[in-house]
Design a protein around this motif. Structure first.
Motif, PDB file in Angstrom:
ATOM      1  N   TYR A   1       0.838  -1.206   0.000  1.00 20.84           N
ATOM      2  CA  TYR A   1       0.000   0.000   0.000  1.00 20.84           C
ATOM      3  C   TYR A   1       0.871   1.253   0.000  1.00 20.84           C
ATOM      4  CZ  TYR A   1      -3.647   3.297   1.398  1.00 20.84           C
ATOM      5  OH  TYR A   1      -4.517   4.370   1.449  1.00 20.84           O
ATOM      6  N   ASN A   2       1.907   1.273   0.827  1.00 22.16           N
ATOM      7  CA  ASN A   2       2.793   2.432   0.877  1.00 22.16           C
ATOM      8  C   ASN A   2       3.496   2.665  -0.453  1.00 22.16           C
ATOM      9  OD1 ASN A   2       2.289   3.387   3.411  1.00 22.16           O
ATOM     10  ND2 ASN A   2       4.306   2.949   4.249  1.00 22.16           N
ATOM     11  N   LYS A   3       3.843   1.589  -1.110  1.00 27.29           N
ATOM     12  CA  LYS A   3       4.501   1.719  -2.414  1.00 27.29           C
ATOM     13  C   LYS A   3       3.547   2.361  -3.420  1.00 27.29           C
ATOM     14  CE  LYS A   3       7.040  -0.970  -5.875  1.00 27.29           C
ATOM     15  NZ  LYS A   3       7.524  -2.323  -6.280  1.00 27.29           N
ATOM     16  N   LYS A   4       2.303   1.922  -3.411  1.00 30.16           N
ATOM     17  CA  LYS A   4       1.302   2.456  -4.333  1.00 30.16           C
ATOM     18  C   LYS A   4       0.904   3.891  -3.984  1.00 30.16           C
ATOM     19  CE  LYS A   4       0.180  -1.338  -6.843  1.00 30.16           C
ATOM     20  NZ  LYS A   4       0.105  -1.398  -8.320  1.00 30.16           N
ATOM     21  N   MET A   5       0.857   4.169  -2.678  1.00 31.41           N
ATOM     22  CA  MET A   5       0.333   5.452  -2.207  1.00 31.41           C
ATOM     23  C   MET A   5       1.446   6.399  -1.728  1.00 31.41           C
ATOM     24  SD  MET A   5      -2.963   5.343  -2.591  1.00 31.41           S
ATOM     25  CE  MET A   5      -3.646   6.551  -1.460  1.00 31.41           C
ATOM     26  N   TYR A   6       2.670   6.123  -2.098  1.00 36.73           N
ATOM     27  CA  TYR A   6       3.804   6.897  -1.596  1.00 36.73           C
ATOM     28  C   TYR A   6       3.634   8.400  -1.847  1.00 36.73           C
ATOM     29  CZ  TYR A   6       8.556   8.509  -0.759  1.00 36.73           C
ATOM     30  OH  TYR A   6       9.644   9.193  -0.275  1.00 36.73           O
ATOM     31  N   GLU A   7       3.333   8.780  -3.065  1.00 41.11           N
ATOM     32  CA  GLU A   7       3.230  10.202  -3.396  1.00 41.11           C
ATOM     33  C   GLU A   7       2.073  10.858  -2.667  1.00 41.11           C
ATOM     34  OE1 GLU A   7       5.373  12.041  -4.942  1.00 41.11           O
ATOM     35  OE2 GLU A   7       6.672  10.305  -5.294  1.00 41.11           O
ATOM     36  N   ARG A   8       0.966  10.134  -2.515  1.00 41.18           N
ATOM     37  CA  ARG A   8      -0.189  10.679  -1.799  1.00 41.18           C
ATOM     38  C   ARG A   8       0.142  10.910  -0.329  1.00 41.18           C
ATOM     39  NH1 ARG A   8      -3.720  12.983  -5.284  1.00 41.18           N
ATOM     40  NH2 ARG A   8      -4.582  11.499  -6.783  1.00 41.18           N
ATOM     41  N   LYS A   9       0.798   9.936   0.292  1.00 43.14           N
ATOM     42  CA  LYS A   9       1.161  10.091   1.695  1.00 43.14           C
ATOM     43  C   LYS A   9       2.200  11.207   1.877  1.00 43.14           C
ATOM     44  CE  LYS A   9       0.088   5.768   4.035  1.00 43.14           C
ATOM     45  NZ  LYS A   9       0.594   4.774   5.006  1.00 43.14           N
ATOM     46  N   LYS A  10       3.135  11.265   0.970  1.00 40.54           N
ATOM     47  CA  LYS A  10       4.156  12.313   1.031  1.00 40.54           C
ATOM     48  C   LYS A  10       3.498  13.693   0.953  1.00 40.54           C
ATOM     49  CE  LYS A  10       8.414  13.779  -1.310  1.00 40.54           C
ATOM     50  NZ  LYS A  10       9.320  13.507  -2.461  1.00 40.54           N
ATOM     51  N   GLU A  11       2.518  13.799   0.071  1.00 42.47           N
ATOM     52  CA  GLU A  11       1.785  15.059  -0.082  1.00 42.47           C
ATOM     53  C   GLU A  11       0.973  15.377   1.177  1.00 42.47           C
ATOM     54  OE1 GLU A  11      -1.823  16.862  -2.901  1.00 42.47           O
ATOM     55  OE2 GLU A  11      -1.042  14.844  -3.248  1.00 42.47           O
ATOM     56  N   LEU A  12       0.295  14.369   1.711  1.00 42.45           N
ATOM     57  CA  LEU A  12      -0.551  14.565   2.890  1.00 42.45           C
ATOM     58  C   LEU A  12       0.236  15.062   4.086  1.00 42.45           C
ATOM     59  CD1 LEU A  12      -3.240  14.172   4.480  1.00 42.45           C
ATOM     60  CD2 LEU A  12      -2.507  11.796   4.860  1.00 42.45           C
ATOM     61  N   PHE A  13       1.374  14.424   4.351  1.00 40.34           N
ATOM     62  CA  PHE A  13       2.131  14.723   5.560  1.00 40.34           C
ATOM     63  C   PHE A  13       3.175  15.831   5.381  1.00 40.34           C
ATOM     64  CE2 PHE A  13       1.040  10.113   6.451  1.00 40.34           C
ATOM     65  CZ  PHE A  13       0.052  10.438   7.381  1.00 40.34           C
TER      66      PHE A  13
ATOM     67  N   ILE B   1      -3.648   7.114  15.981  1.00 39.23           N
ATOM     68  CA  ILE B   1      -4.651   6.160  16.448  1.00 39.23           C
ATOM     69  C   ILE B   1      -4.838   5.070  15.400  1.00 39.23           C
ATOM     70  CG2 ILE B   1      -5.809   7.811  17.958  1.00 39.23           C
ATOM     71  CD1 ILE B   1      -7.911   8.241  15.858  1.00 39.23           C
ATOM     72  N   GLY B   2      -4.958   3.832  15.865  1.00 39.37           N
ATOM     73  CA  GLY B   2      -5.018   2.718  14.936  1.00 39.37           C
ATOM     74  C   GLY B   2      -3.722   2.625  14.159  1.00 39.37           C
ATOM     75  N   CYS B   3      -2.605   2.695  14.871  1.00 41.48           N
ATOM     76  CA  CYS B   3      -1.290   2.799  14.226  1.00 41.48           C
ATOM     77  C   CYS B   3      -0.907   1.569  13.422  1.00 41.48           C
ATOM     78  CB  CYS B   3      -0.218   3.072  15.267  1.00 41.48           C
ATOM     79  SG  CYS B   3      -0.090   1.775  16.522  1.00 41.48           S
ATOM     80  N   GLY B   4      -1.502   0.414  13.758  1.00 39.93           N
ATOM     81  CA  GLY B   4      -1.161  -0.807  13.041  1.00 39.93           C
ATOM     82  C   GLY B   4       0.315  -1.132  13.147  1.00 39.93           C
ATOM     83  N   THR B   5       0.950  -1.337  12.009  1.00 41.74           N
ATOM     84  CA  THR B   5       2.359  -1.723  11.985  1.00 41.74           C
ATOM     85  C   THR B   5       3.318  -0.531  11.943  1.00 41.74           C
ATOM     86  OG1 THR B   5       2.372  -1.882   9.567  1.00 41.74           O
ATOM     87  CG2 THR B   5       1.783  -3.874  10.799  1.00 41.74           C
ATOM     88  N   GLY B   6       2.771   0.685  11.964  1.00 44.86           N
ATOM     89  CA  GLY B   6       3.636   1.867  11.922  1.00 44.86           C
ATOM     90  C   GLY B   6       4.073   2.247  10.526  1.00 44.86           C
ATOM     91  N   SER B   7       3.212   2.061   9.560  1.00 40.20           N
ATOM     92  CA  SER B   7       3.581   2.303   8.162  1.00 40.20           C
ATOM     93  C   SER B   7       3.716   3.776   7.809  1.00 40.20           C
ATOM     94  CB  SER B   7       2.552   1.648   7.231  1.00 40.20           C
ATOM     95  OG  SER B   7       1.257   2.213   7.424  1.00 40.20           O
ATOM     96  N   ASN B   8       3.297   4.669   8.709  1.00 38.50           N
ATOM     97  CA  ASN B   8       3.382   6.105   8.416  1.00 38.50           C
ATOM     98  C   ASN B   8       4.662   6.761   8.917  1.00 38.50           C
ATOM     99  OD1 ASN B   8       0.812   6.256   7.184  1.00 38.50           O
ATOM    100  ND2 ASN B   8      -0.169   6.376   9.186  1.00 38.50           N
ATOM    101  N   PHE B   9       5.436   6.064   9.732  1.00 34.71           N
ATOM    102  CA  PHE B   9       6.590   6.683  10.387  1.00 34.71           C
ATOM    103  C   PHE B   9       7.582   7.278   9.394  1.00 34.71           C
ATOM    104  CE2 PHE B   9       6.011   3.423  14.015  1.00 34.71           C
ATOM    105  CZ  PHE B   9       4.936   4.152  14.495  1.00 34.71           C
ATOM    106  N   HIS B  10       7.727   6.639   8.258  1.00 34.01           N
ATOM    107  CA  HIS B  10       8.673   7.102   7.235  1.00 34.01           C
ATOM    108  C   HIS B  10       8.371   8.534   6.799  1.00 34.01           C
ATOM    109  CE1 HIS B  10      11.214   7.062   3.663  1.00 34.01           C
ATOM    110  NE2 HIS B  10      10.174   7.449   2.958  1.00 34.01           N
ATOM    111  N   PHE B  11       7.099   8.943   6.890  1.00 39.14           N
ATOM    112  CA  PHE B  11       6.677  10.239   6.375  1.00 39.14           C
ATOM    113  C   PHE B  11       6.673  11.338   7.439  1.00 39.14           C
ATOM    114  CE2 PHE B  11       4.718   6.842   3.939  1.00 39.14           C
ATOM    115  CZ  PHE B  11       5.025   7.200   2.633  1.00 39.14           C
TER     116      PHE B  11
END
Length: 242
Positions: free
Chosen positions: A46-58, A76-86
């Motif tokens: 998901y992060n690979k597919k949505m990388y640019e969107r997440k980069k833009e969001l954060f 909240i609902g951090c799951g595996t921590g997939s957002n930390f990179h951003f």
């Protein structure tokens, strides 16, 4: 289309009967031990597919840092921590999830992202964060979570409570498609299966309506088409300021 939708939904419900049965006798809860392993692998894709969107969001997270202090993020609902990179360097991150089995993978992602200061993990639901004081964080982050909480308005009320005045709630969520579309048709018939596989995921939830009614002083919300499987393309992203 309505008759076809009803018929196909019934077929999927019959197919899901063993899952209903497991849930009824209390055995489905053991699936929560498997979810973190599955999502650890899925979120990488998901992060690979949505990388640019997440980069833009954060990209503007640091705008909500108070002068002379480190940015404090509650995810909240951090799951595996997939957002930390951003997240920006030097920020402090507090993580919550209602599934304690995520912590193993959460710590792995923390080790891979040393630019983030991991403060703590707490097992709690998004609707009840009484462990946190009022106005205690600069930013709350929530991605692919509002689809599975039991009560979206209550969750957003808690989000606003823990945010300091002028803080922001960042979100990225998959949502319901247009009701007259084939995408919505498939979302509807797959809804029972997604609920179990996705640990409570409601694929036909119109999450944006709750965000619009939450009372943020400023809401930046966009509907986007994600580069994912067709029934999961409709997404919303943005942030709301307290």
């Amino acid at each position: 289309m309505s008759f076809l939708m009803t018929f196909c939904t019934l077929v999927v419900r019959v197919f899901c009967f063993p899952l209903h049965l497991l849930d009824a006798v209390g055995l489905y809860k053991h699936y929560k031990r498997i979810v973190p392993l599955l999502l650890f692998r899925i979120t990488k894709l998901y992060n690979k597919k949505m990388y640019e969107r997440k980069k833009e969001l954060f990209a503007c997270l640091s705008d909500f840092k108070q002068s002379g202090q480190n940015l404090t993020i509650l995810e909240i609902g951090c799951g595996t921590g997939s957002n930390f990179h951003f997240y920006p360097s030097g920020c402090k991150v507090i993580c919550t999830d209602n599934n304690v089995h995520f912590e193993k993978y959460l710590r792995r992602n923390m080790r891979e992202n040393p630019h983030v200061a991991y403060e703590k993990f707490m097992e709690t639901s998004a609707e009840d964060m009484r462990s946190f004081e009022d106005s205690c964080v600069d930013v709350v982050v929530c991605t692919l979570v509002l689809c599975s909480v039991d009560n979206v308005p209550k969750t957003l009320k808690e989000v606003q409570r823990v945010l300091r005045p002028g803080g922001a709630f960042f979100f990225l969520e998959h949502v319901a498609a247009e009701p007259s579309s084939w995408t919505y048709f498939f979302q509807s018939i797959l809804k029972p299966l997604c609920y179990y596989i996705g640990d409570g995921c409601e694929v036909t939830r119109a999450t944006w309506t709750h965000l619009e009614a939450a009372g943020f002083s400023d809401l930046k919300l966009r509907h986007i088409k994600a580069p994912l499987i067709f029934f999961n393309k409709p997404h919303i992203m943005g942030y709301g300021v307290k």
